[in-house]
Design a protein around this motif. Sequence first.
Motif, PDB file in Angstrom:
ATOM      1  N   PHE B 172     -14.809  -1.010  61.486  1.00  0.00           N
ATOM      2  CA  PHE B 172     -14.080  -2.277  61.352  1.00  0.00           C
ATOM      3  C   PHE B 172     -14.736  -3.373  62.190  1.00  0.00           C
ATOM      4  CE2 PHE B 172     -10.951   1.218  61.133  1.00  0.00           C
ATOM      5  CZ  PHE B 172     -10.554   1.075  59.813  1.00  0.00           C
ATOM      6  N   PRO B 173     -14.488  -4.616  61.820  1.00  0.00           N
ATOM      7  CA  PRO B 173     -14.915  -5.708  62.705  1.00  0.00           C
ATOM      8  C   PRO B 173     -14.390  -5.520  64.129  1.00  0.00           C
ATOM      9  CG  PRO B 173     -14.203  -6.589  60.601  1.00  0.00           C
ATOM     10  CD  PRO B 173     -13.890  -5.117  60.587  1.00  0.00           C
ATOM     11  N   THR B 174     -13.132  -5.061  64.265  1.00  0.00           N
ATOM     12  CA  THR B 174     -12.586  -4.869  65.620  1.00  0.00           C
ATOM     13  C   THR B 174     -13.343  -3.783  66.381  1.00  0.00           C
ATOM     14  OG1 THR B 174     -10.904  -3.430  64.667  1.00  0.00           O
ATOM     15  CG2 THR B 174     -10.250  -5.696  65.147  1.00  0.00           C
ATOM     16  N   THR B 175     -13.953  -2.835  65.673  1.00  0.00           N
ATOM     17  CA  THR B 175     -14.761  -1.821  66.355  1.00  0.00           C
ATOM     18  C   THR B 175     -15.961  -2.498  67.020  1.00  0.00           C
ATOM     19  OG1 THR B 175     -14.193  -0.426  64.442  1.00  0.00           O
ATOM     20  CG2 THR B 175     -15.705   0.504  66.065  1.00  0.00           C
ATOM     21  N   HIS B 176     -16.607  -3.383  66.264  1.00  0.00           N
ATOM     22  CA  HIS B 176     -17.728  -4.161  66.820  1.00  0.00           C
ATOM     23  C   HIS B 176     -17.271  -5.025  67.988  1.00  0.00           C
ATOM     24  CE1 HIS B 176     -21.125  -3.493  64.040  1.00  0.00           C
ATOM     25  NE2 HIS B 176     -20.201  -3.285  63.128  1.00  0.00           N
TER      26      HIS B 176
END
Lengths: 200, 200
Positions: B172-176
């Motif tokens: 996910f973007p939030t992982t990045h």
Amino acid sequence: MSEDDGSLSEDGGSDETVRKVEPSRLPLPLTPPPFENFIPEGDTRKRSVCRSCGQILYQNPRIVVGAVCVMNRRFLLVRRAIEPRIGAWTFPCGYMEMNETTREGAAREVREEAGAHVEVEDLLAVYSLPHISQVHMMYRARMLTPDHAPGEESLESRLFEWSDIPWDDLAFPTTHWTLRDYARADGRTDFAPFDRPEPG
Amino acid sequence: MSEDDGSLSEDGGSDETVRKVEPSRLPLPLTPPPFENFIPEGDTRKRSVCRSCGQILYQNPRIVVGAVCVMNRRFLLVRRAIEPRIGAWTFPCGYMEMNETTREGAAREVREEAGAHVEVEDLLAVYSLPHISQVHMMYRARMLTPDHAPGEESLESRLFEWSDIPWDDLAFPTTHWTLRDYARADGRTDFAPFDRPEPG
């Protein structure tokens, strides 16, 4: 409501998401909703499942957002016009709504409850209240103008000097915690938000 | 799912709280639940109200809790066994459940998804995702033992050196965002959690 549960809910119970509308204001009564509680396959907890359409109704903790609003070292408080704790003082705070950020939610509560416009600044505190499944996220905020006025859910709005804050008549334990943590953070600009329960 | 909505939900829509159970696994179908949308008196928004009993079903944003778990400068990731983003890597995270604190929720996700035991430390980041009504609260965590194993929702768990993290295959973007913010916070112990959207 117990004095130290930090709650915004009236009964402090787990079904704090539920409020009732006067039955007389409702359309025709029908059969009760066909929800049933069981553990869906692949899950580990009981969920509420609609027997008619198969939808799972997840229950999750709710977020309360609020802001300690400051103008020239004075603090904006409102006196609650609604239960729980009608008549007691708090800084503006309330349940976060869909499709807003935490900061937008805090600014909205300030507008709705105290008729004031603020710039939301640092995240002051994150309080978990697991017994009522709430997470409170409290910010510091700077009032953009000195204007304020009580909203529908407030009896009164007022700017207090710190020493004049009605400490014995604050609405919730979290109101106390937040103001105390505000004092601990005073003058600091890059700090970890205060936490309850304390970690570790 | 769009690449930059940061979502844990499959469709990115506002009814991400709903999942379906196979109708064949359900008891007898009944009539549809008699909910209707209107603005209750004293409220400012449309709510879902049961026409049968008058209960108001509030919808509020959901909290995702997660932890970047570290052991000897290596980072614990799991490969997702479920949609969305099946097969992609993330640190353990998921929806906060009732009656837990944010830290307890993060530690639970680590146990469930990666079979690891951690001490949850600093609050690294708070991301608001208003388009899907989620708030992500990501922590740093210290692994108490090097043990880990994939849970039911993971295909694989693995400790990565920073440079070996599968950057092109994160879920996910939030992982990045979280891993990038982890690097920005490295070596610091008292800092404001990173924020998205950026304030101001």
